[in-house]
Design a protein around this motif. Structure first.
Motif, PDB file in Angstrom:
ATOM      1  N   THR A 206       0.839  -1.192   0.000  1.00 27.61           N
ATOM      2  CA  THR A 206       0.000   0.000   0.000  1.00 27.61           C
ATOM      3  C   THR A 206       0.875   1.244   0.000  1.00 27.61           C
ATOM      4  O   THR A 206       1.934   1.265   0.639  1.00 27.61           O
ATOM      5  N   VAL A 207       0.454   2.241  -0.737  1.00 25.21           N
ATOM      6  CA  VAL A 207       1.099   3.551  -0.729  1.00 25.21           C
ATOM      7  C   VAL A 207       0.104   4.495  -0.071  1.00 25.21           C
ATOM      8  O   VAL A 207      -0.961   4.779  -0.631  1.00 25.21           O
ATOM      9  N   THR A 208       0.414   4.943   1.138  1.00 22.37           N
ATOM     10  CA  THR A 208      -0.552   5.676   1.940  1.00 22.37           C
ATOM     11  C   THR A 208       0.129   6.766   2.748  1.00 22.37           C
ATOM     12  O   THR A 208       1.363   6.817   2.844  1.00 22.37           O
ATOM     13  N   ASN A 209      -0.685   7.610   3.366  1.00 22.38           N
ATOM     14  CA  ASN A 209      -0.172   8.737   4.141  1.00 22.38           C
ATOM     15  C   ASN A 209      -0.253   8.489   5.643  1.00 22.38           C
ATOM     16  O   ASN A 209       0.276   9.274   6.416  1.00 22.38           O
ATOM     17  N   VAL A 210      -0.947   7.415   6.042  1.00 23.51           N
ATOM     18  CA  VAL A 210      -1.278   7.256   7.453  1.00 23.51           C
ATOM     19  C   VAL A 210      -0.680   5.984   8.036  1.00 23.51           C
ATOM     20  O   VAL A 210      -1.089   4.865   7.686  1.00 23.51           O
ATOM     21  N   VAL A 211       0.283   6.176   8.913  1.00 23.86           N
ATOM     22  CA  VAL A 211       0.852   5.059   9.665  1.00 23.86           C
ATOM     23  C   VAL A 211      -0.240   4.507  10.582  1.00 23.86           C
ATOM     24  O   VAL A 211      -0.978   5.250  11.212  1.00 23.86           O
ATOM     25  N   GLY A 212      -0.360   3.179  10.642  1.00 25.81           N
ATOM     26  CA  GLY A 212      -1.369   2.577  11.498  1.00 25.81           C
ATOM     27  C   GLY A 212      -2.720   2.413  10.852  1.00 25.81           C
ATOM     28  O   GLY A 212      -3.640   1.868  11.458  1.00 25.81           O
ATOM     29  N   SER A 213      -2.870   2.878   9.612  1.00 23.47           N
ATOM     30  CA  SER A 213      -4.150   2.745   8.921  1.00 23.47           C
ATOM     31  C   SER A 213      -4.425   1.279   8.595  1.00 23.47           C
ATOM     32  O   SER A 213      -3.530   0.429   8.621  1.00 23.47           O
ATOM     33  N   THR A 214      -5.664   0.989   8.237  1.00 21.79           N
ATOM     34  CA  THR A 214      -6.043  -0.387   7.918  1.00 21.79           C
ATOM     35  C   THR A 214      -5.240  -0.917   6.736  1.00 21.79           C
ATOM     36  O   THR A 214      -4.763  -2.060   6.759  1.00 21.79           O
ATOM     37  N   ALA A 215      -5.089  -0.116   5.700  1.00 22.23           N
ATOM     38  CA  ALA A 215      -4.336  -0.561   4.527  1.00 22.23           C
ATOM     39  C   ALA A 215      -2.890  -0.871   4.901  1.00 22.23           C
ATOM     40  O   ALA A 215      -2.313  -1.867   4.434  1.00 22.23           O
ATOM     41  N   ALA A 216      -2.301  -0.039   5.743  1.00 20.42           N
ATOM     42  CA  ALA A 216      -0.910  -0.264   6.155  1.00 20.42           C
ATOM     43  C   ALA A 216      -0.770  -1.566   6.935  1.00 20.42           C
ATOM     44  O   ALA A 216       0.255  -2.249   6.844  1.00 20.42           O
ATOM     45  N   ARG A 217      -1.781  -1.930   7.688  1.00 17.17           N
ATOM     46  CA  ARG A 217      -1.725  -3.161   8.475  1.00 17.17           C
ATOM     47  C   ARG A 217      -2.014  -4.399   7.632  1.00 17.17           C
ATOM     48  O   ARG A 217      -1.468  -5.469   7.885  1.00 17.17           O
ATOM     49  N   GLU A 218      -2.892  -4.264   6.638  1.00 18.64           N
ATOM     50  CA  GLU A 218      -3.345  -5.450   5.913  1.00 18.64           C
ATOM     51  C   GLU A 218      -2.492  -5.779   4.687  1.00 18.64           C
ATOM     52  O   GLU A 218      -2.497  -6.927   4.231  1.00 18.64           O
ATOM     53  N   ALA A 219      -1.786  -4.821   4.136  1.00 17.29           N
ATOM     54  CA  ALA A 219      -0.893  -5.106   3.011  1.00 17.29           C
ATOM     55  C   ALA A 219       0.375  -5.783   3.525  1.00 17.29           C
ATOM     56  O   ALA A 219       0.743  -5.664   4.702  1.00 17.29           O
ATOM     57  N   ASP A 220       1.051  -6.488   2.634  1.00 22.13           N
ATOM     58  CA  ASP A 220       2.319  -7.119   3.017  1.00 22.13           C
ATOM     59  C   ASP A 220       3.341  -6.075   3.444  1.00 22.13           C
ATOM     60  O   ASP A 220       4.101  -6.283   4.395  1.00 22.13           O
ATOM     61  N   GLU A 221       3.380  -4.965   2.725  1.00 20.69           N
ATOM     62  CA  GLU A 221       4.288  -3.868   3.058  1.00 20.69           C
ATOM     63  C   GLU A 221       3.582  -2.539   2.821  1.00 20.69           C
ATOM     64  O   GLU A 221       2.649  -2.457   2.027  1.00 20.69           O
ATOM     65  N   ALA A 222       4.044  -1.511   3.504  1.00 22.46           N
ATOM     66  CA  ALA A 222       3.491  -0.170   3.331  1.00 22.46           C
ATOM     67  C   ALA A 222       4.600   0.806   2.968  1.00 22.46           C
ATOM     68  O   ALA A 222       5.698   0.749   3.533  1.00 22.46           O
TER      69      ALA A 222
END
Length: 604
Positions: A370-386
């Motif tokens: 996931t490419v995201t702005n929020v550490v701890g977000s659902t996407a960051a937790r559920e993807a293999d890497e953020a």
């Protein structure tokens, strides 16, 4: 797509609740309300409209209490009326609830409760929750047990926070919608997003699906739905509270446009090495992507345009990739297996459609990032890497600095994929990296010199606005049009340049300005396409460097610095953001809170 705030601590809860609602208004602004324990019961104040209107309606009313909840709403079930505003209560007004998400079985629950004599006063799905809690209280359950039993019966997505008369306790649960806990010296917060309480604490705990929390003056208890204790680690948010304010700017959007040089510098810090011509993405070991046979980018809205940008750069490098709308992924996803890399692009990390696509990819065995702005977000937790874009808080509903940071990070990720696939860095990396390193300064200079306000004024009140581009200019044209329509409410469309003559030219008139993005990729063809519109009376605004041939042909010019074709579109995008902003300002639009839109789309 609503904002929740809850607070427990010493002193009156009213001020931090209202501050939280103001900070969360980007998540929804159809209506707002608060509920406070006043010592003898629960006092609820709510109304349709924005938070300022709620504050006016409260006026001099005394809302004393150490504990309370608040909500700002973006309507899904029922129009924005006083009755549909949250918090919702049961018939006795001993239970107050705020909720974000959709209760899919609310019709069934409402019918059942009505059969037991419960009367409903709103059109919302949320109202069944306090009535369901009260039903179990009437059955003799404790407050905590009644809350858990009610939550067990909910189907769909929810972040729900409840307050019951007679005790200084908040109960909350999460399933599919974001909820975060803030903690600081005996003061505790529950919210949909960190900016709600950033003035008060930077120590946060991100809840996960299935979590239930109980918050009182002694602390926070984390459990699963069955009541079993669980451990959730706290994190320190690195955002400065001032980043969540407008500062000297009239609007958050303008502030965030001007923050892009800083945002890009933060995104690039420690990730590029111009001396040794290498990209350093610490979370990805050498060879991480060598077995990948194709790449799928999934995203929505502005993030989709960034994903398309990333996909095109990979295709140009010879890596098979595609950009897919996350909300169509469940019905149109191409074959996916263990040799597929799926990159979920989401600013918040909580976008419901993108999370659904990410989960589908995980189930298929794909490698996910996931490419995201929020550490701890659902996407960051559920993807293999953020891969975090480090853009800082973005409050304006229309995304600006996050698009630039996403596109740059996808460019870096693409280069890493190319290096792993080919066993060596791409041949043009030595040219690209210095240009990337110089992007923040180039943006800063361009922002200082931009005459986008004059361009916006010159073409104000036109009938329609077209944006065209070729190659990497195409997603920039799409994004330019999206930004324009989002905040001006005027008709705007983005096209691949060559598509003009395949239908859209029928709409071109002298009252249709055409913004043509020149990136150095087949610019002669784009110039020809723009000329086809110009011969039909349309004014053409060239978005290109000063020495470009298009300047002599176009009716107006938005200047961008000279740079690599892979990056010039990102500079053009910032100029188009400014045009949209100034056009909306001339029309006196609600720039930071455009009608019908909310920042985080947390329901499908």
């Amino acid at each position: 797509m609503c904002g929740i705030i809850g607070r427990v601590g010493d002193g009156n809860a009213l001020e931090p609740l209202l501050t939280g609602l103001e900070n969360l208004e980007y998540r929804g602004y159809d209506s707002a309300g608060i509920a406070v324990q006043n010592g003898s019961g629960i006092d609820v104040q709510k109304r349709s409209g924005k938070v300022d209107e709620l504050k006016e309606s409260i006026g001099d009313a005394t809302l004393d209490g150490k504990i309370g909840i608040g909500h700002t709403r973006w309507s899904t079930h029922g129009p924005p009326t006083d009755e549909n505003a949250h918090p919702h209560t049961d018939g006795t007004k001993d239970v107050a609830v705020v909720h974000n998400g959709i209760i899919e079985n609310y019709v069934e629950l409402k019918s059942r409760l009505a059969g037991y004599g419960h009367e409903f006063t709103s059109d919302t799905d949320t109202e069944v929750i306090p009535h369901l809690i009260q039903f179990y209280l009437d059955e003799g359950l404790t407050n905590e047990a009644a809350f858990r039993r009610a939550v067990e019966e909910l189907e769909g997505s929810y972040a729900v926070t409840a307050m019951l008369s007679g005790e200084h306790v908040l109960y909350a649960a999460r399933q599919g919608s974001p909820l975060v806990v803030g903690m600081e010296d005996g003061e505790y917060f529950l919210a949909s997003d960190v900016p709600a309480f950033l003035e008060y604490t930077d120590s946060v705990v991100y809840l996960e699906d299935g979590d239930v929390v109980i918050v009182d003056e002694d602390g926070v208890e984390f459990t699963d739905l069955a009541g079993n204790p669980i451990t959730r680690e706290s994190e320190t948010v690195e955002w400065d509270p001032e980043q969540a304010g407008k500062g000297e700017y009239d609007h958050f959007m303008l502030k965030e446009i001007h923050e892009q040089p800083t945002a890009l510098a933060q995104a690039l810090e420690g990730r590029i090495d111009t001396t040794n011509e290498r990209i350093a993405l610490a979370d990805f070991q050498p060879g991480t992507f060598e077995a990948i046979e194709n790449v799928q980018f999934v995203a929505c809205g502005t993030s989709y345009h960034a994903a398309l940008y990333g996909s095109l750069t990979l295709n140009q490098a010879g890596i098979h990739s595609s950009a897919l709308l996350a909300n169509e992924y469940s019905v149109s996803a191409p074959p996916t297996d263990e040799n597929t890399l799926v990159v979920a692009v989401t600013q918040s990390g909580e976008t419901a459609d993108t999370l659904s696509a990410l989960r589908q990819a995980n189930e298929a065995g794909a490698t996910t990032v996931t490419v995201t702005n929020v550490v701890g977000s659902t996407a960051a937790r559920e993807a293999d890497e953020a891969l975090f874009i480090r853009a800082g808080p973005e409050i304006g509903v229309a995304a600006t600095k996050t698009f630039s940071s996403q596109a740059v990070m996808l460019t870096l990720l693409g280069q890493r994929i190319v290096g792993d696939q080919h066993g060596e860095p791409s041949a043009d990396l030595g040219v690209l990296l210095p240009e990337l390193a110089g992007m923040p300064d180039a943006l800063e200079e361009m922002l200082e010199r931009s005459d986008a306000d004059a361009i916006a004024s010159r073409y104000a009140n036109s009938q329609s606005y077209f944006f065209i581009g070729r190659g990497l200019g195409f997603p920039v044209a799409l994004e330019g049009a999206l930004k324009f329509k989002e905040i001006t409410y005027e008709h705007a469309e983005g096209f691949a340049s060559g598509e003009l003559k395949h239908g859209p030219l029928a709409l071109v008139t002298p009252d249709t300005p055409v913004f043509a993005v020149f990136t150095g990729e087949e610019d002669e063809k784009t110039l020809k396409n723009a000329a086809e519109a110009q011969t039909r009376g349309a004014p053409v605004i060239a978005v290109c460097p000063a020495g470009h041939r298009a300047v002599d042909v176009a009716d107006a010019h938005l200047e961008i610095p000279e740079t690599e074709s892979d990056l010039s579109g990102l500079l053009a995008n910032v100029q188009l953001q400014l045009v949209s902003y100034y056009a909306a300002d001339l029309l006196d639009r609600s720039i930071d809170k455009p009608r019908n839109l909310a920042k985080s789309v947390t329901v499908e």
